[in-house]
Design an enzyme around this catalytic site. Structure first.
Site, PDB file in Angstrom:
ATOM      1  N   LYS A  35       0.841  -1.205   0.000  1.00 22.58           N
ATOM      2  CA  LYS A  35       0.000   0.000   0.000  1.00 22.58           C
ATOM      3  C   LYS A  35       0.876   1.255   0.000  1.00 22.58           C
ATOM      4  CE  LYS A  35      -0.399  -0.371   5.031  1.00 22.58           C
ATOM      5  NZ  LYS A  35      -1.225  -0.847   6.151  1.00 22.58           N
ATOM      6  N   TYR A 244      16.662  30.074   8.068  1.00 23.08           N
ATOM      7  CA  TYR A 244      15.481  30.769   8.577  1.00 23.08           C
ATOM      8  C   TYR A 244      15.508  30.846  10.102  1.00 23.08           C
ATOM      9  CZ  TYR A 244      13.090  30.473   4.043  1.00 23.08           C
ATOM     10  OH  TYR A 244      12.725  30.612   2.732  1.00 23.08           O
TER      11      TYR A 244
HETATM   12  C1  LIG Z   1      -0.472  -1.750   6.924  1.00 24.12           C
HETATM   13  C2  LIG Z   1      -1.094  -3.041   7.255  1.00 24.12           C
HETATM   14  C3  LIG Z   1      -0.326  -4.222   7.262  1.00 24.12           C
HETATM   15  C4  LIG Z   1       1.174  -4.210   7.187  1.00 24.12           C
HETATM   16  O1  LIG Z   1       1.666  -3.720   8.419  1.00 24.12           O
HETATM   17  P1  LIG Z   1       3.216  -3.595   8.749  1.00 24.12           P
HETATM   18  O2  LIG Z   1       3.252  -3.162  10.157  1.00 24.12           O
HETATM   19  O3  LIG Z   1       3.750  -2.567   7.817  1.00 24.12           O
HETATM   20  O4  LIG Z   1       3.827  -4.924   8.521  1.00 24.12           O
HETATM   21  C5  LIG Z   1      -0.997  -5.435   7.407  1.00 24.12           C
HETATM   22  N1  LIG Z   1      -2.338  -5.469   7.583  1.00 24.12           N
HETATM   23  C6  LIG Z   1      -3.099  -4.352   7.618  1.00 24.12           C
HETATM   24  C7  LIG Z   1      -4.558  -4.467   7.830  1.00 24.12           C
HETATM   25  C8  LIG Z   1      -2.495  -3.110   7.461  1.00 24.12           C
HETATM   26  O5  LIG Z   1      -3.256  -1.996   7.526  1.00 24.12           O
END
Ligand SMILES: *Cc1c(COP(=O)(O)O)cnc(C)c1O
Length: 353
Positions: A35, A244
């Protein structure tokens, strides 16, 4: 070149997937979470490398990401959508053969009506109160859902990065209570859950951050390097200031390198005065505030100013940089900007050790 260079080691991603896969039993499948554009590293190249390594199932947050991953992988691998079947998603889900993880009775009804016979999974809430059906809702639709033969029942752990946390066994018990006897493959563990041990693995694990070299997978191989070119060097007299707000002042004569990269590139402003960059392994502290496109770095102690300084690499992982910035590795990774030149090493087939 005026932009930073982000180097992404796809063989290291593949090696991390294999290492996590080796932690669960042979009959437990290891998926890959890609994702947010593969945690900021490029969903297409990352997913292809993971497919080369052996991953057969991929998870994305939303259907649009699923379409991009399908484009990269072609037909075959299963692509699961964590946000389920939203209104307006039907054509993408059908056309790109995506598998929604349905989060509510409403989504279940939408899916069964719009795409009867199309694969789906069910996400259950076991205490995180973020996504998924809770026990009463699941009890109400369970028979209907099981008749339609879901491909997966899943839930997500809230505290898996803290092995001693009481939420872990509580969620495990809740997940078993909701799913025992359903006869459907089950998944509870992301990276942290894989590390919690076999009782958390069920039939499928879903690591994300560990693939990309992040905690809680301490044994992960580092995946990213980020080198920022030096645009200019300034020699300051004692008493002069940098950047800055004039927050950094030279006590003695000082040499300041201005490098390309700033908060618009994901090098968040909270790093000001805390992060370091590296010149051939020698740490060089940030001097003054991070600005939109530039960082200013104290290189007074270097014999020679190199053409580029490294902010991510073997000396400083995403989690080290995150600690300096008061955040987590996930946020550093997914914020890595679009302006960097991206260089991919390997293809997922190498990296076997
Ligand atoms: C993001 C997510 C994962 C992966 O999690 P990590 O901590 O990056 O391994 C797995 N399952 C769900 C439902 C997630 O939202």
């Amino acid at each position: 070149m005026g932009t930073g260079t982000l180097t992404i080691d796809l063989d290291a991603v593949a090696a991390n997937w294999r290492a996590l896969d080796a932690m669960s039993a042979a009959d437990c499948q290891t998926a890959a979470v890609v994702k947010a554009d593969g945690y900021g590293l490029g969903a297409g190249p990352v997913a292809r490398a993971l497919a080369e390594a052996g991953a057969r199932r991929f998870f994305v947050a939303v259907a649009e990401e699923g379409a991009a991953v399908r484009e990269a992988l072609g037909p075959g691998p299963e692509i699961c959508v964590l946000s389920g079947h939203m209104a307006g998603d039907t054509e993408l889900i059908r056309g790109r053969a995506l598998v929604p993880m349905l989060n509510s009775a409403e989504q279940l009804a939408r899916h069964l009506e719009a795409l009867p016979g199309h694969p789906f999974g069910i996400q259950l809430d076991t205490g995180m109160n973020r996504l998924g059906m809770k026990a009463p809702e699941w009890a109400a639709v369970r028979d209907l859902a099981l008749v339609a033969r879901p491909s997966l029942l899943m839930s997500h752990l809230a505290c898996a990065d803290e092995p001693g946390h009481a939420m872990n066994p509580a969620q495990l018990r809740a997940f078993r209570a909701l799913t025992d006897g359903c006869g459907v493959p089950r998944s509870l563990a992301a990276t942290g859950g894989v590390l919690l041990g076999p009782e958390y693995h069920f039939d499928l694990t879903r690591p994300g951050v560990g693939l990309y070299g992040g905690l809680p997978f301490e044994a992960a191989r580092p995946v990213v390097r980020l080198a920022l070119p030096v645009v200019q060097v300034h020699v300051l007299a004692a008493g002069e200031t940098v950047g800055y707000g004039a927050t950094w002042q030279a006590e003695d004569e000082a040499v300041i390198a201005t490098v390309s990269g700033g908060y618009a590139d994901g090098l968040i402003r909270r790093m000001s005065g805390r992060a370091v960059l590296f010149a051939d392994g020698i740490p060089c502290p940030l001097a003054g505030r991070v600005s939109m496109d530039l960082l200013t770095v104290d290189v007074t102690h270097l014999a020679e100013v190199p053409e580029a300084l490294e902010i991510l690499g073997p000396q400083q992982t995403v989690d080290d940089l995150a600690a300096a910035a008061g955040t987590i590795g996930y946020e550093i990774l997914t914020a890595l900007g679009a302006r960097y030149a991206r260089r991919y090493l390997g293809d997922g087939r190498g990296g076997v050790r």
